[in-house]
Design an enzyme around this catalytic site. Sequence first.
Site, PDB file in Angstrom:
ATOM      1  N   ASP A  96      14.759  -2.477   5.896  1.00 66.09           N
ATOM      2  CA  ASP A  96      14.983  -2.950   7.259  1.00 66.09           C
ATOM      3  C   ASP A  96      14.045  -4.072   7.687  1.00 66.09           C
ATOM      4  OD1 ASP A  96      12.626  -1.539   7.355  1.00 66.09           O
ATOM      5  OD2 ASP A  96      13.498   0.221   8.319  1.00 66.09           O
ATOM      6  N   GLU A 118      18.411   2.277   0.672  1.00 70.82           N
ATOM      7  CA  GLU A 118      17.794   2.956   1.822  1.00 70.82           C
ATOM      8  C   GLU A 118      18.618   2.704   3.098  1.00 70.82           C
ATOM      9  OE1 GLU A 118      13.818   2.177   3.875  1.00 70.82           O
ATOM     10  OE2 GLU A 118      13.209   3.514   2.285  1.00 70.82           O
ATOM     11  N   GLU A 132      12.791  -3.013  13.198  1.00 73.20           N
ATOM     12  CA  GLU A 132      13.467  -2.486  12.012  1.00 73.20           C
ATOM     13  C   GLU A 132      14.750  -1.711  12.331  1.00 73.20           C
ATOM     14  OE1 GLU A 132      10.198  -2.284  12.583  1.00 73.20           O
ATOM     15  OE2 GLU A 132       9.233  -3.323  10.908  1.00 73.20           O
ATOM     16  N   HIS A 206       0.595  -0.024  10.688  1.00 72.71           N
ATOM     17  CA  HIS A 206       0.952  -1.440  10.850  1.00 72.71           C
ATOM     18  C   HIS A 206       2.111  -1.701  11.798  1.00 72.71           C
ATOM     19  CE1 HIS A 206       4.730  -1.252   8.582  1.00 72.71           C
ATOM     20  NE2 HIS A 206       4.131  -0.320   7.867  1.00 72.71           N
ATOM     21  N   ARG A 208       4.631  -2.654  14.634  1.00 73.58           N
ATOM     22  CA  ARG A 208       4.506  -3.551  15.791  1.00 73.58           C
ATOM     23  C   ARG A 208       4.435  -2.793  17.117  1.00 73.58           C
ATOM     24  NH1 ARG A 208       6.207  -7.322  12.364  1.00 73.58           N
ATOM     25  NH2 ARG A 208       5.904  -9.504  12.941  1.00 73.58           N
ATOM     26  N   HIS A 239      -4.159  -2.963   6.958  1.00 73.72           N
ATOM     27  CA  HIS A 239      -3.113  -3.984   6.816  1.00 73.72           C
ATOM     28  C   HIS A 239      -3.673  -5.337   7.261  1.00 73.72           C
ATOM     29  CE1 HIS A 239       0.647  -6.147   7.459  1.00 73.72           C
ATOM     30  NE2 HIS A 239       1.347  -5.143   6.957  1.00 73.72           N
TER      31      HIS A 239
HETATM   32  C1  UD1 Z   1       6.686  -6.002   7.578  1.00 66.40           C
HETATM   33  C2  UD1 Z   1       8.044  -5.417   7.974  1.00 66.40           C
HETATM   34  C3  UD1 Z   1       7.926  -3.912   8.175  1.00 66.40           C
HETATM   35  C4  UD1 Z   1       7.304  -3.234   6.977  1.00 66.40           C
HETATM   36  C5  UD1 Z   1       5.963  -3.897   6.687  1.00 66.40           C
HETATM   37  C6  UD1 Z   1       5.383  -3.291   5.442  1.00 66.40           C
HETATM   38  C7  UD1 Z   1       9.495  -6.856   9.342  1.00 66.40           C
HETATM   39  C8  UD1 Z   1       9.936  -7.215  10.696  1.00 66.40           C
HETATM   40  N1  UD1 Z   1       8.496  -5.964   9.245  1.00 66.40           N
HETATM   41  O1  UD1 Z   1       5.827  -5.868   8.688  1.00 66.40           O
HETATM   42  O2  UD1 Z   1       9.225  -3.378   8.380  1.00 66.40           O
HETATM   43  O3  UD1 Z   1       7.114  -1.887   7.284  1.00 66.40           O
HETATM   44  O4  UD1 Z   1       6.172  -5.308   6.464  1.00 66.40           O
HETATM   45  O5  UD1 Z   1       4.021  -3.551   5.350  1.00 66.40           O
HETATM   46  O6  UD1 Z   1      10.022  -7.358   8.394  1.00 66.40           O
HETATM   47  N2  UD1 Z   1      -0.225 -10.465   5.841  1.00 66.40           N
HETATM   48  C9  UD1 Z   1      -1.146 -11.021   4.953  1.00 66.40           C
HETATM   49  N3  UD1 Z   1      -0.970 -10.804   3.613  1.00 66.40           N
HETATM   50  C10 UD1 Z   1       0.059 -10.083   3.118  1.00 66.40           C
HETATM   51  C11 UD1 Z   1       0.971  -9.496   4.027  1.00 66.40           C
HETATM   52  C12 UD1 Z   1       0.823  -9.708   5.375  1.00 66.40           C
HETATM   53  O7  UD1 Z   1      -2.082 -11.695   5.355  1.00 66.40           O
HETATM   54  O8  UD1 Z   1       0.159  -9.926   1.896  1.00 66.40           O
HETATM   55  C13 UD1 Z   1      -0.400 -10.699   7.296  1.00 66.40           C
HETATM   56  C14 UD1 Z   1      -0.012 -12.139   7.673  1.00 66.40           C
HETATM   57  O9  UD1 Z   1      -0.840 -12.554   8.724  1.00 66.40           O
HETATM   58  C15 UD1 Z   1       1.416 -11.947   8.182  1.00 66.40           C
HETATM   59  C16 UD1 Z   1       1.271 -10.621   8.901  1.00 66.40           C
HETATM   60  O10 UD1 Z   1       0.450  -9.820   8.042  1.00 66.40           O
HETATM   61  O11 UD1 Z   1       1.840 -12.990   9.025  1.00 66.40           O
HETATM   62  C17 UD1 Z   1       2.521  -9.901   9.247  1.00 66.40           C
HETATM   63  O12 UD1 Z   1       3.410  -9.783   8.148  1.00 66.40           O
HETATM   64  P1  UD1 Z   1       4.982  -9.475   8.442  1.00 66.40           P
HETATM   65  O13 UD1 Z   1       5.691  -9.333   7.144  1.00 66.40           O
HETATM   66  O14 UD1 Z   1       5.538 -10.468   9.396  1.00 66.40           O
HETATM   67  O15 UD1 Z   1       4.963  -8.117   9.226  1.00 66.40           O
HETATM   68  P2  UD1 Z   1       4.466  -6.669   8.831  1.00 66.40           P
HETATM   69  O16 UD1 Z   1       3.835  -6.135  10.058  1.00 66.40           O
HETATM   70  O17 UD1 Z   1       3.731  -6.702   7.564  1.00 66.40           O
HETATM   71  N1  UDP Z   2       0.655   1.280  -0.283  1.00 68.07           N
HETATM   72  C1  UDP Z   2      -0.090   0.625  -1.262  1.00 68.07           C
HETATM   73  N2  UDP Z   2      -1.369   0.221  -0.966  1.00 68.07           N
HETATM   74  C2  UDP Z   2      -1.951   0.427   0.247  1.00 68.07           C
HETATM   75  C3  UDP Z   2      -1.185   1.093   1.248  1.00 68.07           C
HETATM   76  C4  UDP Z   2       0.110   1.504   0.944  1.00 68.07           C
HETATM   77  O1  UDP Z   2       0.393   0.416  -2.376  1.00 68.07           O
HETATM   78  O2  UDP Z   2      -3.112   0.036   0.443  1.00 68.07           O
HETATM   79  C5  UDP Z   2       2.046   1.678  -0.572  1.00 68.07           C
HETATM   80  C6  UDP Z   2       2.441   3.095  -0.206  1.00 68.07           C
HETATM   81  O3  UDP Z   2       2.189   3.996  -1.268  1.00 68.07           O
HETATM   82  C7  UDP Z   2       3.937   2.951   0.091  1.00 68.07           C
HETATM   83  C8  UDP Z   2       4.051   1.548   0.621  1.00 68.07           C
HETATM   84  O4  UDP Z   2       2.872   0.855   0.235  1.00 68.07           O
HETATM   85  O5  UDP Z   2       4.730   3.034  -1.100  1.00 68.07           O
HETATM   86  C9  UDP Z   2       4.190   1.564   2.131  1.00 68.07           C
HETATM   87  O6  UDP Z   2       4.076   0.283   2.642  1.00 68.07           O
HETATM   88  P1  UDP Z   2       3.906   0.021   4.195  1.00 68.07           P
HETATM   89  O7  UDP Z   2       3.268   1.194   4.845  1.00 68.07           O
HETATM   90  O8  UDP Z   2       3.223  -1.302   4.319  1.00 68.07           O
HETATM   91  O9  UDP Z   2       5.394  -0.194   4.692  1.00 68.07           O
HETATM   92  P2  UDP Z   2       6.541   0.808   5.213  1.00 68.07           P
HETATM   93  O10 UDP Z   2       6.780   1.832   4.172  1.00 68.07           O
HETATM   94  O11 UDP Z   2       6.079   1.368   6.532  1.00 68.07           O
HETATM   95  O12 UDP Z   2       7.711  -0.105   5.419  1.00 68.07           O
END
Ligand code: UD1
Ligand code: UDP
Length: 371
Positions: A96, A118, A132, A206, A208, A239
């Site tokens: 999602d 999923e 999501e 993490h 929003r 995160h």
């Molecule tokens: C996204 C997904 C969420 C998922 C989550 C998993 C959407 C709307 N949200 O949210 O559904 O649960 O990923 O973690 O798609 N960033 C880094 N390095 C990284 C990753 C992220 O610096 O490797 C930082 C950056 O500043 C980036 C911010 O995190 O802009 C947000 O990342 P984004 O993918 O937009 O949203 P998540 O909150 O991670």
């Molecule tokens: N995870 C990881 N390293 C971390 C934290 C989480 O590999 O430091 C894994 C965790 O086991 C799970 C996935 O990341 O499989 C979950 O990711 P996240 O919580 O970012 O996203 P969501 O599942 O909420 O979309």
Amino acid sequence: MKTILVIAGTRPEAIKVAPVIAELRARAMLNVRLCVTAQHRHMLDQVLDIFDLKADTDLDLMTPGQSLPELASRLLDRLPAAVATAKPSCVMVQGDTTTAFIGALTAFYQQVPVAHIEAGLRTRDPYAPFPEEINRRLVGQIARWHFAPTEKARQNLLREGVPTKQVYVTGNTVIDALLTTAQTVQGLPDELQPQPGQQMILVTGHRRENFGPGIRNLCAALKEIAGAFPNARIIYPVHPNPNVREPVSRLLSGISNIQLIDPVDYPTFVALMLECRFIITDSGGVQEEAPALGKPVLVTRDATERPEAVEAGFARLVGTNTDAIVRAARQLLTDERLYARMSTVENPFGDGRAAERIADVLENDLLAELH
Ligand code: UD1
Ligand code: UDP
């Protein structure tokens, strides 16, 4: 040969598509291509490395602190060429995220059928989780194959009018990834090893909808738990989103039994889950993995699209009220009967063979078109 183009962008998508890619690649008549949008960068690369996945196309789209419209517009700009070049018979998306939603929309614009892994998770509240819940409903409007992890997810789709023959209950592919990874886990590096007598609490967050007061309340709760239980050791891989990182490091740095660390690679996180007493999280994937490892979870959300977790008895929705989190954590640290009940449940999210079921369906349907 039929080509399946897998589009993924974030850490959890990569973890959850990895077993499916491996299974599809074992089928002789299927050609699998991987397009990563790199909505996440470092956290995505950690997963690609561990599962030895190489992207055929890497759009490298992440920017620090990206907003939803910025990311969506960059995806809409760049994904069409990636899909057109691959000429796929099917585009596969997972879950999602913004990548999943825009990936499905791009495939639709090119009239390529979409497989959704999923599928069917719902809270029925458009703002929980945000965005999501709406992303996955929109993917559900587009998809041709709906791979639902559980029977409840299937029922959600049928209620929305998806034809029965397009929905398959497969289990969640995260359990496939988890079981494979758990076999290779080496243990924890020295700096994460608990001392004798310590009880480890693992924390992630993490979402929003928890930005602002939700995260601040969680931090206040963690601080209180750390103070009340000196033998508790809280390990929190934070995160990298600035909306998470800034308040967490401001409010929790310098507390001796709270360890803030960067996100760890998947095998290390699995080792942390195995080692901890319980988990506090708003993560979807972690809620699915915890019961397979016998770990209770306090879910810092008001609603969950994974009601199976609460019904099975290993997860409790505690929201983001500081007192509620502290109360629930205290119980899990001190009430051995409650702890035993919450840590011995049957995992409702799959048996580790979801990828095989998904590959069977796609192989059958796509190859039937050849005859
Ligand atoms: C996204 C997904 C969420 C998922 C989550 C998993 C959407 C709307 N949200 O949210 O559904 O649960 O990923 O973690 O798609 N960033 C880094 N390095 C990284 C990753 C992220 O610096 O490797 C930082 C950056 O500043 C980036 C911010 O995190 O802009 C947000 O990342 P984004 O993918 O937009 O949203 P998540 O909150 O991670
Ligand atoms: N995870 C990881 N390293 C971390 C934290 C989480 O590999 O430091 C894994 C965790 O086991 C799970 C996935 O990341 O499989 C979950 O990711 P996240 O919580 O970012 O996203 P969501 O599942 O909420 O979309």
